[in-house]
Design a protein around this motif. Structure first.
Motif, PDB file in Angstrom:
ATOM      1  N   THR A   1     -48.272 -52.127-104.610  1.00  0.00           N
ATOM      2  CA  THR A   1     -47.554 -52.997-103.669  1.00  0.00           C
ATOM      3  C   THR A   1     -48.436 -53.488-102.528  1.00  0.00           C
ATOM      4  N   HIS A   2     -49.335 -52.617-102.018  1.00  0.00           N
ATOM      5  CA  HIS A   2     -50.214 -53.045-100.916  1.00  0.00           C
ATOM      6  C   HIS A   2     -51.332 -52.035-100.715  1.00  0.00           C
ATOM      7  N   GLY A   3     -52.277 -52.388 -99.844  1.00  0.00           N
ATOM      8  CA  GLY A   3     -53.537 -51.670 -99.767  1.00  0.00           C
ATOM      9  C   GLY A   3     -53.574 -50.370 -98.982  1.00  0.00           C
ATOM     10  N   GLY A  26     -53.573 -46.554 -98.030  1.00  0.00           N
ATOM     11  CA  GLY A  26     -54.111 -45.506 -98.884  1.00  0.00           C
ATOM     12  C   GLY A  26     -53.089 -44.668 -99.631  1.00  0.00           C
ATOM     13  N   ASP A  27     -51.876 -44.557 -99.114  1.00  0.00           N
ATOM     14  CA  ASP A  27     -50.885 -43.742 -99.818  1.00  0.00           C
ATOM     15  C   ASP A  27     -50.152 -44.546-100.897  1.00  0.00           C
ATOM     16  N   HIS A  28     -50.414 -45.826-100.982  1.00  0.00           N
ATOM     17  CA  HIS A  28     -49.822 -46.675-102.028  1.00  0.00           C
ATOM     18  C   HIS A  28     -50.878 -47.105-103.044  1.00  0.00           C
ATOM     19  N   ALA A  29     -52.031 -47.509-102.526  1.00  0.00           N
ATOM     20  CA  ALA A  29     -53.127 -47.970-103.378  1.00  0.00           C
ATOM     21  C   ALA A  29     -54.158 -46.856-103.479  1.00  0.00           C
ATOM     22  N   GLY A  87     -41.616 -51.670-101.663  1.00  0.00           N
ATOM     23  CA  GLY A  87     -42.855 -51.211-101.024  1.00  0.00           C
ATOM     24  C   GLY A  87     -42.566 -51.066 -99.537  1.00  0.00           C
ATOM     25  N   ASP A  88     -43.590 -51.065 -98.701  1.00  0.00           N
ATOM     26  CA  ASP A  88     -43.365 -51.082 -97.257  1.00  0.00           C
ATOM     27  C   ASP A  88     -43.090 -52.528 -96.849  1.00  0.00           C
ATOM     28  N   TYR A  89     -42.193 -52.712 -95.909  1.00  0.00           N
ATOM     29  CA  TYR A  89     -41.898 -54.080 -95.488  1.00  0.00           C
ATOM     30  C   TYR A  89     -41.416 -54.152 -94.061  1.00  0.00           C
ATOM     31  N   ASP A 120     -45.334 -52.172 -88.379  1.00  0.00           N
ATOM     32  CA  ASP A 120     -45.369 -52.986 -89.590  1.00  0.00           C
ATOM     33  C   ASP A 120     -44.280 -52.582 -90.580  1.00  0.00           C
ATOM     34  N   HIS A 121     -43.384 -51.691 -90.130  1.00  0.00           N
ATOM     35  CA  HIS A 121     -42.252 -51.283 -90.975  1.00  0.00           C
ATOM     36  C   HIS A 121     -40.952 -51.816 -90.368  1.00  0.00           C
ATOM     37  N   ALA A 122     -39.991 -52.055 -91.237  1.00  0.00           N
ATOM     38  CA  ALA A 122     -38.663 -52.459 -90.804  1.00  0.00           C
ATOM     39  C   ALA A 122     -38.058 -51.381 -89.905  1.00  0.00           C
ATOM     40  N   THR A 180     -36.329 -44.321-100.317  1.00  0.00           N
ATOM     41  CA  THR A 180     -37.478 -43.446-100.470  1.00  0.00           C
ATOM     42  C   THR A 180     -38.372 -43.484 -99.241  1.00  0.00           C
ATOM     43  N   HIS A 181     -39.251 -42.417 -99.108  1.00  0.00           N
ATOM     44  CA  HIS A 181     -40.410 -42.660 -98.293  1.00  0.00           C
ATOM     45  C   HIS A 181     -40.075 -42.765 -96.811  1.00  0.00           C
ATOM     46  N   GLY A 182     -39.483 -41.700 -96.294  1.00  0.00           N
ATOM     47  CA  GLY A 182     -39.185 -41.684 -94.867  1.00  0.00           C
ATOM     48  C   GLY A 182     -37.931 -40.894 -94.583  1.00  0.00           C
ATOM     49  N   GLU A 222     -46.649 -40.725 -93.283  1.00  0.00           N
ATOM     50  CA  GLU A 222     -46.131 -41.529 -92.183  1.00  0.00           C
ATOM     51  C   GLU A 222     -47.271 -42.392 -91.722  1.00  0.00           C
ATOM     52  N   GLU A 223     -47.529 -43.470 -92.452  1.00  0.00           N
ATOM     53  CA  GLU A 223     -48.803 -44.131 -92.228  1.00  0.00           C
ATOM     54  C   GLU A 223     -48.935 -44.772 -90.871  1.00  0.00           C
ATOM     55  N   GLU A 224     -47.835 -44.939 -90.163  1.00  0.00           N
ATOM     56  CA  GLU A 224     -47.983 -45.565 -88.850  1.00  0.00           C
ATOM     57  C   GLU A 224     -48.411 -44.529 -87.837  1.00  0.00           C
TER      58      GLU A 224
END
Ligand SMILES: [Zn+2]
Ligand SMILES: [Zn+2]
Length: 336
Positions: free
Chosen positions: A38-40, A42-45, A117-119, A284-286, A306-308, A334-336
């Motif tokens: 979905t995007h770059g 590190g925990d996704h790509a 993905g993250d949005y 960068d997250h909703a 998911t994911h949070g 928690e990439e932020e």
């Protein structure tokens, strides 16, 4: 024949989300034969997949980060184009999170699933805006899935930073930013607010910022810190990875005033614990309102979270009449 239920063809496995009839994983946790990314971040790509399908932007970011290990073959797919994987039609649509970020739209025998993905939903000068896609099942992230998380307008947060720079011209403003996305967004927002001076970058931020520029995102003058005299940094803005702001590294700066650009800065204790004097709530997250509005907008009957902070969003969606469940996917930070 009625459309298949999503759990018949989308599985949660130890390697992550798996689309069975298409035989591919989405943002897999360990190397797999076929991955859609979905995007770059590190925990996704992750590196080491045999075949990768992603947007051009994401592939460029993966190449920059992983070099040869980015994947055996990397296949770009433009936003809005459809490709077949087995009996599944796959399409990538903008997610508005970072450059190249995508939602994955999957169709199988009349059933449509969107993996967000993250949005985020706010405008971001560094990436294409999120496009809501009508679907039967929406798999949403929930990084800030609690009603307490309501992000203020980013212009307000950038104004805070510029106000502080004007107020303390003898101090160096050191802003913690993530290397992918946040760094470039803060630069773009500073430019949009009329700040034209060069911005100094920690070495760890330079490559990805150059990559954004090479992909057509104008970020204004940036300078490397190396060889710059300490005194020259008074009154200047320096961007650095969050970890560097608390490091001995920051002592080379004149009277650093530590700021941090993150959705987590909404939580005072977090800012305090990290020694952040000027918290900037730029995410960068909703936020909660964006998450709940998006769920309503895509018109899905079924919501997977998911994911949070899954529970609050599952509860909210259930109360509103959606069939909702939390996915137990691990490995996301928690990439932020
Ligand atoms: Zn991300
Ligand atoms: Zn993420």
């Amino acid at each position: 024949m009625s459309a298949p239920r999503p759990e018949i063809w989308i599985k949660t496995t130890s390697a992550g989300l798996y689309c069975q009839p298409g035989d591919f994983y989405i943002d897999p946790l360990r190397p797999v034969p076929r991955a859609v990314i979905t995007h770059g971040h590190g925990d996704h790509a992750r590196s080491g997949n045999d075949r990768v399908l992603a947007t051009t932007g994401t592939i460029a970011i993966m190449r920059e980060r992983y070099g040869e290990a980015a994947g055996g073959s990397l296949q770009p797919l433009a936003y809005g184009e459809t490709i077949a994987a087995g009996d599944v039609a796959v399409r990538l649509m903008p997610a508005g999170h970072v450059l190249g970020s995508a939602q994955v739209v999957l169709e199988y025998r009349g059933s449509r699933v969107v993996v967000s993905g993250d949005y985020k939903r706010r405008s971001d000068p560094t990436c294409a805006p999120f496009e809501p896609c009508a679907c039967d099942t929406f798999i949403t992230e929930a990084t800030f899935g609690l009603p307490v998380f309501r992000h203020p307008p980013d212009t307000q947060e950038i104004d805070k930073l510029l106000h502080s720079v004007a107020l303390f011209p003898e101090r160096c403003h050191l802003v913690g930013v993530y290397a992918l996305g946040k760094c470039q967004r803060v630069l773009a927002l500073l430019r949009r607010a009329g700040y034209e001076a060069p911005v100094y970058l920690h070495g760890a931020l330079i490559k990805l910022t150059e990559l954004y520029e090479s992909l057509g995102i104008r970020l204004g003058p940036v300078l490397s810190l190396s060889g710059v005299a300490r005194e020259a940094l008074r009154g200047q803005i320096v961007l650095a990875p969050p970890s560097a702001t608390a490091d001995p590294w920051s002592r080379r700066l004149p009277e650093p005033l530590v700021a941090m650009a993150s959705g987590w800065m909404r939580v005072r204790q977090r800012a305090k614990a990290r020694g952040v004097e000027l918290p900037l709530v730029i995410s960068d997250h909703a936020d909660w309102d964006e998450l709940t509005a998006t769920i309503d907008e895509v018109g899905a009957e079924e919501i997977w979270v998911t994911h949070g902070r899954e529970e609050a969003l599952v509860h909210h969606a259930t109360k509103k009449g959606y069939r909702a469940r939390a996915l137990t996917l691990t490995g996301f930070e928690e990439e932020e």
